[in-house]
Design a protein around this motif. Structure first.
Motif, PDB file in Angstrom:
ATOM      1  N   ILE B  39     -25.971 -82.066  73.008  1.00  0.00           N
ATOM      2  CA  ILE B  39     -24.827 -82.974  73.147  1.00  0.00           C
ATOM      3  C   ILE B  39     -23.898 -82.873  71.934  1.00  0.00           C
ATOM      4  O   ILE B  39     -22.683 -82.779  72.071  1.00  0.00           O
ATOM      5  CB  ILE B  39     -25.313 -84.427  73.326  1.00  0.00           C
ATOM      6  N   ARG B  40     -24.495 -82.847  70.744  1.00  0.00           N
ATOM      7  CA  ARG B  40     -23.612 -82.814  69.557  1.00  0.00           C
ATOM      8  C   ARG B  40     -22.832 -81.499  69.512  1.00  0.00           C
ATOM      9  O   ARG B  40     -21.665 -81.478  69.143  1.00  0.00           O
ATOM     10  CB  ARG B  40     -24.386 -83.107  68.273  1.00  0.00           C
ATOM     11  N   GLN B  41     -23.504 -80.409  69.911  1.00  0.00           N
ATOM     12  CA  GLN B  41     -22.782 -79.136  69.860  1.00  0.00           C
ATOM     13  C   GLN B  41     -21.623 -79.099  70.862  1.00  0.00           C
ATOM     14  O   GLN B  41     -20.600 -78.470  70.598  1.00  0.00           O
ATOM     15  CB  GLN B  41     -23.731 -77.969  70.072  1.00  0.00           C
ATOM     16  N   MET B  42     -21.803 -79.778  71.992  1.00  0.00           N
ATOM     17  CA  MET B  42     -20.691 -79.851  72.956  1.00  0.00           C
ATOM     18  C   MET B  42     -19.494 -80.591  72.363  1.00  0.00           C
ATOM     19  O   MET B  42     -18.382 -80.500  72.854  1.00  0.00           O
ATOM     20  CB  MET B  42     -21.124 -80.582  74.221  1.00  0.00           C
ATOM     21  N   ASN B  43     -19.761 -81.352  71.315  1.00  0.00           N
ATOM     22  CA  ASN B  43     -18.686 -82.094  70.667  1.00  0.00           C
ATOM     23  C   ASN B  43     -18.313 -81.516  69.302  1.00  0.00           C
ATOM     24  O   ASN B  43     -17.739 -82.207  68.463  1.00  0.00           O
ATOM     25  CB  ASN B  43     -19.093 -83.565  70.548  1.00  0.00           C
ATOM     26  N   GLY B  44     -18.675 -80.262  69.094  1.00  0.00           N
ATOM     27  CA  GLY B  44     -18.241 -79.564  67.887  1.00  0.00           C
ATOM     28  C   GLY B  44     -19.012 -79.916  66.629  1.00  0.00           C
ATOM     29  O   GLY B  44     -18.587 -79.575  65.529  1.00  0.00           O
ATOM     30  N   VAL B  56     -13.047 -78.803  64.504  1.00  0.00           N
ATOM     31  CA  VAL B  56     -11.977 -79.423  65.275  1.00  0.00           C
ATOM     32  C   VAL B  56     -11.087 -78.327  65.868  1.00  0.00           C
ATOM     33  O   VAL B  56     -10.681 -77.402  65.160  1.00  0.00           O
ATOM     34  CB  VAL B  56     -11.124 -80.335  64.358  1.00  0.00           C
ATOM     35  N   ALA B  57     -10.794 -78.449  67.146  1.00  0.00           N
ATOM     36  CA  ALA B  57      -9.952 -77.455  67.806  1.00  0.00           C
ATOM     37  C   ALA B  57      -8.496 -77.622  67.392  1.00  0.00           C
ATOM     38  O   ALA B  57      -7.975 -78.740  67.354  1.00  0.00           O
ATOM     39  CB  ALA B  57     -10.069 -77.606  69.324  1.00  0.00           C
ATOM     40  N   ILE B  58      -7.856 -76.524  67.053  1.00  0.00           N
ATOM     41  CA  ILE B  58      -6.410 -76.532  66.859  1.00  0.00           C
ATOM     42  C   ILE B  58      -5.878 -75.529  67.868  1.00  0.00           C
ATOM     43  O   ILE B  58      -5.850 -74.334  67.590  1.00  0.00           O
ATOM     44  CB  ILE B  58      -6.020 -76.141  65.416  1.00  0.00           C
ATOM     45  N   PRO B  59      -5.522 -76.004  69.076  1.00  0.00           N
ATOM     46  CA  PRO B  59      -5.137 -75.046  70.119  1.00  0.00           C
ATOM     47  C   PRO B  59      -4.043 -74.094  69.624  1.00  0.00           C
ATOM     48  O   PRO B  59      -3.039 -74.536  69.063  1.00  0.00           O
ATOM     49  CB  PRO B  59      -4.657 -75.935  71.260  1.00  0.00           C
ATOM     50  N   TYR B  60      -4.320 -72.801  69.831  1.00  0.00           N
ATOM     51  CA  TYR B  60      -3.453 -71.708  69.386  1.00  0.00           C
ATOM     52  C   TYR B  60      -2.911 -71.927  67.970  1.00  0.00           C
ATOM     53  O   TYR B  60      -1.827 -71.463  67.617  1.00  0.00           O
ATOM     54  CB  TYR B  60      -2.330 -71.397  70.392  1.00  0.00           C
ATOM     55  N   GLY B  61      -3.688 -72.625  67.151  1.00  0.00           N
ATOM     56  CA  GLY B  61      -3.356 -72.766  65.737  1.00  0.00           C
ATOM     57  C   GLY B  61      -2.092 -73.554  65.453  1.00  0.00           C
ATOM     58  O   GLY B  61      -1.508 -73.440  64.383  1.00  0.00           O
ATOM     59  N   SER B  62      -1.670 -74.387  66.408  1.00  0.00           N
ATOM     60  CA  SER B  62      -0.391 -75.089  66.290  1.00  0.00           C
ATOM     61  C   SER B  62      -0.608 -76.571  65.970  1.00  0.00           C
ATOM     62  O   SER B  62      -1.349 -77.249  66.670  1.00  0.00           O
ATOM     63  CB  SER B  62       0.326 -74.950  67.639  1.00  0.00           C
ATOM     64  N   ASP B 112      -3.871 -86.684  69.531  1.00  0.00           N
ATOM     65  CA  ASP B 112      -4.090 -85.693  70.595  1.00  0.00           C
ATOM     66  C   ASP B 112      -4.979 -84.535  70.162  1.00  0.00           C
ATOM     67  O   ASP B 112      -4.792 -83.401  70.611  1.00  0.00           O
ATOM     68  CB  ASP B 112      -2.756 -85.091  71.078  1.00  0.00           C
ATOM     69  N   MET B 113      -5.943 -84.811  69.290  1.00  0.00           N
ATOM     70  CA  MET B 113      -6.836 -83.724  68.888  1.00  0.00           C
ATOM     71  C   MET B 113      -8.277 -84.069  69.243  1.00  0.00           C
ATOM     72  O   MET B 113      -8.617 -85.217  69.499  1.00  0.00           O
ATOM     73  CB  MET B 113      -6.723 -83.443  67.389  1.00  0.00           C
ATOM     74  N   HIS B 114      -9.124 -83.051  69.257  1.00  0.00           N
ATOM     75  CA  HIS B 114     -10.526 -83.248  69.646  1.00  0.00           C
ATOM     76  C   HIS B 114     -11.339 -82.044  69.192  1.00  0.00           C
ATOM     77  O   HIS B 114     -10.807 -81.122  68.570  1.00  0.00           O
ATOM     78  CB  HIS B 114     -10.614 -83.406  71.163  1.00  0.00           C
ATOM     79  N   ALA B 115     -12.621 -82.080  69.543  1.00  0.00           N
ATOM     80  CA  ALA B 115     -13.499 -80.964  69.168  1.00  0.00           C
ATOM     81  C   ALA B 115     -14.080 -80.295  70.403  1.00  0.00           C
ATOM     82  O   ALA B 115     -15.081 -79.602  70.329  1.00  0.00           O
ATOM     83  CB  ALA B 115     -14.604 -81.470  68.250  1.00  0.00           C
ATOM     84  N   ILE B 116     -13.429 -80.507  71.548  1.00  0.00           N
ATOM     85  CA  ILE B 116     -13.892 -79.874  72.783  1.00  0.00           C
ATOM     86  C   ILE B 116     -13.591 -78.383  72.709  1.00  0.00           C
ATOM     87  O   ILE B 116     -12.604 -77.975  72.117  1.00  0.00           O
ATOM     88  CB  ILE B 116     -13.189 -80.529  74.000  1.00  0.00           C
ATOM     89  N   GLN B 117     -14.467 -77.584  73.296  1.00  0.00           N
ATOM     90  CA  GLN B 117     -14.289 -76.128  73.332  1.00  0.00           C
ATOM     91  C   GLN B 117     -14.388 -75.467  71.962  1.00  0.00           C
ATOM     92  O   GLN B 117     -13.827 -74.404  71.733  1.00  0.00           O
ATOM     93  CB  GLN B 117     -12.948 -75.745  73.975  1.00  0.00           C
ATOM     94  N   THR B 118     -15.095 -76.114  71.025  1.00  0.00           N
ATOM     95  CA  THR B 118     -15.295 -75.450  69.734  1.00  0.00           C
ATOM     96  C   THR B 118     -16.734 -74.976  69.581  1.00  0.00           C
ATOM     97  O   THR B 118     -17.108 -74.457  68.546  1.00  0.00           O
ATOM     98  CB  THR B 118     -14.958 -76.382  68.549  1.00  0.00           C
ATOM     99  N   SER B 119     -17.555 -75.198  70.611  1.00  0.00           N
ATOM    100  CA  SER B 119     -18.926 -74.696  70.564  1.00  0.00           C
ATOM    101  C   SER B 119     -19.442 -74.618  71.990  1.00  0.00           C
ATOM    102  O   SER B 119     -18.803 -75.101  72.920  1.00  0.00           O
ATOM    103  CB  SER B 119     -19.800 -75.628  69.727  1.00  0.00           C
ATOM    104  N   GLY B 120     -20.591 -73.988  72.138  1.00  0.00           N
ATOM    105  CA  GLY B 120     -21.197 -73.875  73.459  1.00  0.00           C
ATOM    106  C   GLY B 120     -20.785 -72.602  74.174  1.00  0.00           C
ATOM    107  O   GLY B 120     -19.884 -71.873  73.745  1.00  0.00           O
ATOM    108  N   ASN B 121     -21.452 -72.347  75.296  1.00  0.00           N
ATOM    109  CA  ASN B 121     -21.217 -71.111  76.048  1.00  0.00           C
ATOM    110  C   ASN B 121     -20.144 -71.325  77.105  1.00  0.00           C
ATOM    111  O   ASN B 121     -20.405 -71.355  78.302  1.00  0.00           O
ATOM    112  CB  ASN B 121     -22.529 -70.624  76.664  1.00  0.00           C
ATOM    113  N   LEU B 122     -18.949 -71.497  76.632  1.00  0.00           N
ATOM    114  CA  LEU B 122     -17.833 -71.740  77.522  1.00  0.00           C
ATOM    115  C   LEU B 122     -16.590 -71.084  76.938  1.00  0.00           C
ATOM    116  O   LEU B 122     -16.664 -70.424  75.907  1.00  0.00           O
ATOM    117  CB  LEU B 122     -17.626 -73.255  77.712  1.00  0.00           C
ATOM    118  N   ILE B 123     -15.464 -71.292  77.614  1.00  0.00           N
ATOM    119  CA  ILE B 123     -14.222 -70.704  77.117  1.00  0.00           C
ATOM    120  C   ILE B 123     -13.779 -71.534  75.919  1.00  0.00           C
ATOM    121  O   ILE B 123     -13.498 -72.721  76.038  1.00  0.00           O
ATOM    122  CB  ILE B 123     -13.140 -70.673  78.216  1.00  0.00           C
ATOM    123  N   ARG B 124     -13.761 -70.890  74.774  1.00  0.00           N
ATOM    124  CA  ARG B 124     -13.462 -71.591  73.532  1.00  0.00           C
ATOM    125  C   ARG B 124     -11.966 -71.791  73.387  1.00  0.00           C
ATOM    126  O   ARG B 124     -11.164 -71.250  74.150  1.00  0.00           O
ATOM    127  CB  ARG B 124     -14.007 -70.782  72.346  1.00  0.00           C
TER     128      ARG B 124
END
Ligand code: SF4
Lengths: 109, 551
Positions: B39-44, B56-62, B112-124
């Motif tokens: 669970i924690r890894q799904m949340n970065g 923390v995800a920074i989509p396309y570095g923007s 509008d930021m989060h840590a989704i898609q920063t870990s796990g076997n999915l599209i990062r």
């Protein structure tokens, strides 16, 4: 900060983990508490002692006190206190070598 | 800049509430370490050597200034006053207490930021050209496409449990600043005189234990077909990727095993099957997303500015900084400003809360509210007026952010390595620091010119060593930190994997070895020839001889 390079298995073992709330590296002491300092750790010289320490640590893991429990190789320093052998464990004991200002010593001082 | 819609907002809030509940269930003993770890890894959230790390995800570095200020605020309130910008255009915090994690995620959600898609076997988290929307050489802003992919891939039900993690990078310029050939999928947008606008699709690039420069499986994919085509690739991978062996589970292994041609054939078959069923939703979505990426309100300016030229003549430090850190902007009178996070002897990619705030202030005052993070662990203000550069420079000098070394020897990429990372075999940062101490700001560094050194603390290659002109890989040899040297790698459109020179060096020896490599280059180079060009012309021989002597 220098890191001693050695992979000697070490004459003994100590049990380490990460405290669950802060994630900080901790070591299991003889009285069953967890210390920030490996020099306070219980030093197991036999396989039986090591297994007993590990069992105690795993109980604390199940009770949500610590994560990532591990038995690691240790030796005694010149004062006879335990000190880990591998680089990785020494860095866990001291904090990031590139931020001595944030290390355990700095926090304690 | 893209704004989250309500849908995103709902997802993020729900995830935080779930995570908060999971934290208390772990703390009460209801969840085991293993259950909680998933669970924690799904949340970065990762547990590193000294503490929890949050990615923390920074989509396309923007980023916008509000977001950057929030990152600074989190560094100060919940961490130890700094953060680490990574080769994935993300930021990592090193010292956040578990109990604070849900609050940090709440703080991020406010901007509008989060840590989704920063870990796990999915599209990062999708990455892109950090000069997007500003570069002279781009045909269009690639970020709307990256955003389209982000929306499509976020919590995608079919692709949430892939065999392994999956990274997509997008560029719309011929000069590749997004390392697209080293991603699971790389996309290059082009205008074809006959076929119109479309993507070159590259699949199966990557670094790690088995590095590959990704092959092209489609030279022209119409933009309207982007999502169905990605779906076809992902479906093939999801079905046939190796789930039995984590080391062989990335798509690159599948592409390599089948051969790029056969892989392409199977993708095309699946694509042909699904295309008729797909509607034009992606096209409509793209139009909606584009509307959010408003072109800044650029001033009509002459190509040069007298006060800028005057400062250049008067102040040699300013002139050096300008010559090194600026890139041409598509609009006259503007520049793209790089802010290397590589001070002499510093930790690559680290920035203090104060530095983040300085950059946020400058972006607000002089930079059209826009900030980028690069995969080289630097920051960018993509739109700065030439006439504002002296003031910007002054502020950056005061913040310790005016190192004039973009692309030079001391602009080193280094992963956290054994100073922080549980997977590391050796330290990376101290090697970067020693090299920087030796070369930064020297005449020699200036004479060498463009040279990319990249350092990883283990074969996972987060420091992109395979793609370094000079690559350094930390290994553990019987308890001693040792370093392997590779030469000739490249991350841009001349993508290549570096070759190992021979036996490794210890922590002192590797610094001298890099010096030897540089000496050899200087001795052999033709006028105006870069390190990479010289290496490609003369081969590894002279370098090996200099390093190990003639055998
Ligand atoms: S390359 Fe290895 S040591 Fe470096 S950050 Fe990645 S996993 Fe950690």
């Amino acid at each position: 900060m220098s890191v001693v390079n050695s992979l000697r298995p070490g004459p003994g073992q100590i049990v380490t983990a990460n405290e669950i709330m802060s994630g900080r590296a901790v070591w299991l002491t003889a009285d069953g508490s967890w210390s920030d300092d490996p020099r306070a750790a219980a030093f197991a010289e036999s396989a039986e002692d090591a297994a007993a320490l590990l069992a105690r640590a795993q109980a604390d893991n199940a009770a949500s006190r610590v994560e990532l429990v591990a038995l690691v190789a240790a030796e005694r320093d010149t004062d006879g206190r335990p000190w880990p052998v591998r680089n990785r464990e020494i860095i866990r004991a001291l904090g990031p070598t590139v931020r001595p200002d944030l290390g355990k010593e700095a926090a304690a001082g | 800049m893209y704004r989250y819609d309500e849908y995103d907002e709902v997802i993020v809030r729900k995830r935080i509430a779930e995570f908060r509940a999971a934290v208390s269930r772990r703390l009460s003993g209801e969840l085991s370490e293993e259950e909680f770890k998933l669970i924690r890894q799904m949340n970065g959230v990762y547990l590193q050597l000294h503490a929890y790390m949050l990615r923390v995800a920074i989509p396309y570095g923007s980023l916008n200034p509000r977001q950057m200020r929030k990152l600074a605020d989190i560094a100060r309130r919940f961490d130890r006053g700094y953060g680490h910008f990574t080769t994935r255009q993300n930021i990592q915090y090193n010292w956040i207490a578990l109990a604070d994690m849900p609050d940090v995620l709440e703080a991020l959600a406010e901007v509008d930021m989060h840590a989704i898609q920063t870990s796990g076997n999915l599209i990062r988290n999708v990455t892109a050209d950090p000069y997007a929307g500003a570069a002279v050489d781009e045909i269009d802003d690639p970020r709307p496409y990256a955003e389209l992919i982000r929306q499509w891939s976020t919590l995608h039900p079919e692709f949430s449990f892939l065999p392994r993690k999956f990274k997509i990078a997008v560029t719309a310029a011929p000069h590749d600043r997004a390392a697209v050939r080293f991603h699971d999928i790389g996309l290059i947008l082009r205008d074809d005189p006959d076929l119109g606008r479309g993507f070159e699709v590259i699949v199966g690039g990557g670094q790690g234990r088995t590095p590959f420069v990704g092959p092209t499986i489609r030279t022209h994919l119409p933009e309207a077909h982007l999502l169905p085509y990605l779906e076809a690739i992902l479906r093939l991978y999801n079905e046939h990727g190796r789930r039995d062996n984590a080391y062989k589970a990335r798509i690159k292994i599948l592409v390599h095993a089948l051969g790029a041609e056969e892989f392409a054939r199977q993708v095309e078959a699946e694509f042909a099957r699904i295309l008729p069923q797909s509607d034009d939703l992606p096209v409509r979505e793209l139009a909606r997303i584009r509307a959010h990426f408003v072109t800044p309100d650029f001033e009509a300016l002459p190509a040069t500015d007298p006060s800028f030229e005057e400062a250049r003549r008067r102040d040699p430090a300013f002139a050096r900084w300008v010559d090194r850190n600026l890139a041409p902007h598509k609009r006259p009178g503007y520049a793209i400003l790089n802010i290397p996070l590589k001070p002499k002897g510093g930790i690559p990619g680290d920035a203090t809360a104060e530095q983040m705030e300085t950059v946020a202030d400058l972006a607000e005052r002089y930079g059209h509210d826009d900030i980028r993070v690069t995969h080289e662990q630097n920051l960018v203000l993509p739109h700065v007026r030439l006439r504002d550069l002296p003031a910007v420079h002054e502020a950056l000098v005061a913040a310790g952010l005016a190192t004039a070394n973009l692309g030079l020897v001391s602009d080193i990429i280094a992963c956290p390595g054994l100073d922080y990372c549980v997977l590391a075999n050796a330290r990376s940062i101290p090697i970067a620091q020693k090299l920087s101490e030796r070369f930064a700001g020297t005449a020699r560094e200036a004479a060498v010119g463009e040279l990319h050194i990249k350092i990883s603390g283990c074969i996972n290659a987060c420091g992109h060593h395979h793609a370094g002109h000079i690559g350094i890989l930390g290994v553990d040899k019987k308890g001693t930190e040792m370093y392997q040297l590779t030469l000739g790698g490249s991350a841009d459109e001349s993508a290549a994997i570096g070759e190992i020179t021979g036996r490794g060096f210890d922590a002192e020896g590797i610094i001298d070895a890099v010096e030897t490599v540089i000496d050899t280059y200087l001795a052999h180079r033709d006028a105006g020839e870069t390190f990479l060009a010289t290496y490609r012309r003369i081969g590894a021989g002279p370098f090996k001889e200099a390093l190990y002597g003639a055998h």
